[in-house]
Design a protein around this motif. Structure first.
Motif, PDB file in Angstrom:
ATOM      1  N   MET A 189      12.042  -1.002  -2.104  1.00 14.41           N
ATOM      2  CA  MET A 189      11.096   0.065  -2.318  1.00 14.41           C
ATOM      3  C   MET A 189      10.394   0.378  -1.003  1.00 14.41           C
ATOM      4  O   MET A 189       9.912  -0.504  -0.327  1.00 14.41           O
ATOM      5  N   LYS A 190      10.342   1.638  -0.671  1.00 10.91           N
ATOM      6  CA  LYS A 190       9.722   2.051   0.577  1.00 10.91           C
ATOM      7  C   LYS A 190       8.568   3.004   0.287  1.00 10.91           C
ATOM      8  O   LYS A 190       8.720   3.970  -0.451  1.00 10.91           O
ATOM      9  N   VAL A 191       7.415   2.708   0.854  1.00  7.15           N
ATOM     10  CA  VAL A 191       6.250   3.568   0.741  1.00  7.15           C
ATOM     11  C   VAL A 191       6.026   4.175   2.113  1.00  7.15           C
ATOM     12  O   VAL A 191       5.861   3.465   3.094  1.00  7.15           O
ATOM     13  N   GLU A 192       6.041   5.482   2.179  1.00  9.59           N
ATOM     14  CA  GLU A 192       5.946   6.185   3.451  1.00  9.59           C
ATOM     15  C   GLU A 192       4.512   6.611   3.751  1.00  9.59           C
ATOM     16  O   GLU A 192       3.853   7.220   2.914  1.00  9.59           O
ATOM     17  N   PRO A 193       4.058   6.327   4.969  1.00  7.90           N
ATOM     18  CA  PRO A 193       2.735   6.809   5.377  1.00  7.90           C
ATOM     19  C   PRO A 193       2.819   8.242   5.899  1.00  7.90           C
ATOM     20  O   PRO A 193       3.896   8.753   6.192  1.00  7.90           O
ATOM     21  N   ILE A 194       1.667   8.844   6.014  1.00  6.49           N
ATOM     22  CA  ILE A 194       1.546  10.129   6.690  1.00  6.49           C
ATOM     23  C   ILE A 194       1.173   9.797   8.132  1.00  6.49           C
ATOM     24  O   ILE A 194       0.287   8.969   8.376  1.00  6.49           O
ATOM     25  N   VAL A 195       1.823  10.404   9.095  1.00 10.87           N
ATOM     26  CA  VAL A 195       1.556  10.110  10.498  1.00 10.87           C
ATOM     27  C   VAL A 195       0.624  11.158  11.078  1.00 10.87           C
ATOM     28  O   VAL A 195       0.887  12.357  11.017  1.00 10.87           O
TER      29      VAL A 195
ATOM     30  N   ALA B  31       0.170   5.937  -2.749  1.00  9.69           N
ATOM     31  CA  ALA B  31       1.251   5.217  -2.076  1.00  9.69           C
ATOM     32  C   ALA B  31       0.838   3.772  -1.798  1.00  9.69           C
ATOM     33  O   ALA B  31       1.632   2.844  -1.974  1.00  9.69           O
ATOM     34  N   PHE B  32      -0.411   3.580  -1.366  1.00  8.23           N
ATOM     35  CA  PHE B  32      -0.900   2.220  -1.117  1.00  8.23           C
ATOM     36  C   PHE B  32      -0.869   1.400  -2.401  1.00  8.23           C
ATOM     37  O   PHE B  32      -0.384   0.270  -2.428  1.00  8.23           O
ATOM     38  N   ASN B  33      -1.388   1.995  -3.492  1.00  6.26           N
ATOM     39  CA  ASN B  33      -1.403   1.286  -4.775  1.00  6.26           C
ATOM     40  C   ASN B  33       0.009   0.979  -5.267  1.00  6.26           C
ATOM     41  O   ASN B  33       0.265  -0.092  -5.823  1.00  6.26           O
ATOM     42  N   LYS B  34       0.921   1.914  -5.059  1.00  7.37           N
ATOM     43  CA  LYS B  34       2.310   1.702  -5.473  1.00  7.37           C
ATOM     44  C   LYS B  34       2.920   0.535  -4.699  1.00  7.37           C
ATOM     45  O   LYS B  34       3.568  -0.335  -5.282  1.00  7.37           O
ATOM     46  N   GLY B  35       2.702   0.499  -3.397  1.00 11.68           N
ATOM     47  CA  GLY B  35       3.209  -0.601  -2.573  1.00 11.68           C
ATOM     48  C   GLY B  35       2.584  -1.933  -2.964  1.00 11.68           C
ATOM     49  O   GLY B  35       3.258  -2.952  -3.050  1.00 11.68           O
ATOM     50  N   LEU B  36       1.284  -1.914  -3.216  1.00  7.58           N
ATOM     51  CA  LEU B  36       0.590  -3.127  -3.638  1.00  7.58           C
ATOM     52  C   LEU B  36       1.109  -3.610  -4.986  1.00  7.58           C
ATOM     53  O   LEU B  36       1.353  -4.807  -5.179  1.00  7.58           O
TER      54      LEU B  36
ATOM     55  N   TYR C 105       4.454  -5.241  -4.502  1.00 10.53           N
ATOM     56  CA  TYR C 105       4.312  -6.563  -3.888  1.00 10.53           C
ATOM     57  C   TYR C 105       3.813  -7.585  -4.908  1.00 10.53           C
ATOM     58  O   TYR C 105       4.365  -8.687  -5.028  1.00 10.53           O
ATOM     59  N   ILE C 106       2.801  -7.217  -5.665  1.00 14.46           N
ATOM     60  CA  ILE C 106       2.254  -8.122  -6.685  1.00 14.46           C
ATOM     61  C   ILE C 106       3.299  -8.403  -7.760  1.00 14.46           C
ATOM     62  O   ILE C 106       3.385  -9.517  -8.276  1.00 14.46           O
ATOM     63  N   GLY C 107       4.114  -7.408  -8.082  1.00 15.26           N
ATOM     64  CA  GLY C 107       5.166  -7.584  -9.080  1.00 15.26           C
ATOM     65  C   GLY C 107       6.224  -8.601  -8.688  1.00 15.26           C
ATOM     66  O   GLY C 107       6.968  -9.090  -9.537  1.00 15.26           O
ATOM     67  N   ARG C 108       6.290  -8.950  -7.426  1.00 17.06           N
ATOM     68  CA  ARG C 108       7.252  -9.944  -6.948  1.00 17.06           C
ATOM     69  C   ARG C 108       6.753 -11.378  -7.153  1.00 17.06           C
ATOM     70  O   ARG C 108       7.518 -12.328  -6.983  1.00 17.06           O
TER      71      ARG C 108
ATOM     72  N   ASP D 108      -0.456  -8.492 -12.552  1.00 14.88           N
ATOM     73  CA  ASP D 108      -0.068  -7.108 -12.817  1.00 14.88           C
ATOM     74  C   ASP D 108      -1.139  -6.193 -12.226  1.00 14.88           C
ATOM     75  O   ASP D 108      -2.329  -6.497 -12.304  1.00 14.88           O
ATOM     76  N   LEU D 109      -0.707  -5.096 -11.631  1.00 15.77           N
ATOM     77  CA  LEU D 109      -1.651  -4.153 -11.054  1.00 15.77           C
ATOM     78  C   LEU D 109      -1.534  -2.820 -11.782  1.00 15.77           C
ATOM     79  O   LEU D 109      -0.451  -2.249 -11.866  1.00 15.77           O
ATOM     80  N   HIS D 110      -2.646  -2.354 -12.330  1.00 10.46           N
ATOM     81  CA  HIS D 110      -2.690  -1.012 -12.912  1.00 10.46           C
ATOM     82  C   HIS D 110      -2.859  -0.073 -11.720  1.00 10.46           C
ATOM     83  O   HIS D 110      -3.926  -0.026 -11.100  1.00 10.46           O
ATOM     84  N   GLN D 111      -1.798   0.642 -11.381  1.00 12.30           N
ATOM     85  CA  GLN D 111      -1.768   1.381 -10.125  1.00 12.30           C
ATOM     86  C   GLN D 111      -2.778   2.519 -10.045  1.00 12.30           C
ATOM     87  O   GLN D 111      -3.319   2.784  -8.968  1.00 12.30           O
TER      88      GLN D 111
END
Length: 130
Positions: free
Chosen positions: A1-7, A18-23, A26-29, A93-96
């Motif tokens: 899974m890749k979460v892309e930042p805005i540059v 996007a941050f919450n999705k990435g978090l 990660y927590i799901g692992r 578990d994270l409620h995104q």
């Protein structure tokens, strides 16, 4: 899974979603674990798909919010009461949408009488004796 930042120049910025999705990814692992505590703040309604409660460490006051599918909770037929000491198997578990962390329970086992419930039972016996 890749979460892309805005540059923005030399700065990479993640939107909250996007941050919450990435978090959440990660927590799901994290592995399934057992957690011990006293069951408090038990909330269960027929209309809800989940049962909610808090696991509390009586020694330190640390708390962990727990959710469990209502059908799985009901199938255990525990008759769980406030203050009972339990072992709960599950995973973080994270409620995104809100970035709120909880523990998603898969099973619960009664472990013993919690300190708060034990104190209440002692008080009941004392009052009954008077």
């Amino acid at each position: 899974m890749k979460v892309e930042p805005i540059v923005y120049g030399d700065r990479k910025v993640f939107p909250v979603s996007a941050f919450n999705k990435g978090l959440g990814w990660y927590i799901g692992r994290l592995p399934v674990v057992w957690v011990e505590g006293e069951a408090t703040e038990l909330r269960r309604r027929e209309a809800w798909a989940n049962v909610f409660f808090t696991l509390k460490d009586a020694a330190t006051g640390a708390c962990l919010p727990v959710t469990m599918a209502r059908r799985a909770f009901d199938a255990l037929e525990l008759g769980l009461q406030e203050g009972e000491r339990v072992h709960v198997e599950g995973r973080a578990d994270l409620h995104q949408a809100r970035a709120s962390l909880s523990f998603r329970a898969s099973t619960i086992e009664r472990f013993g009488l919690g300190e708060h419930l034990a104190a209440l039972e002692r008080l009941k016996r004392t009052l009954a004796a008077e």
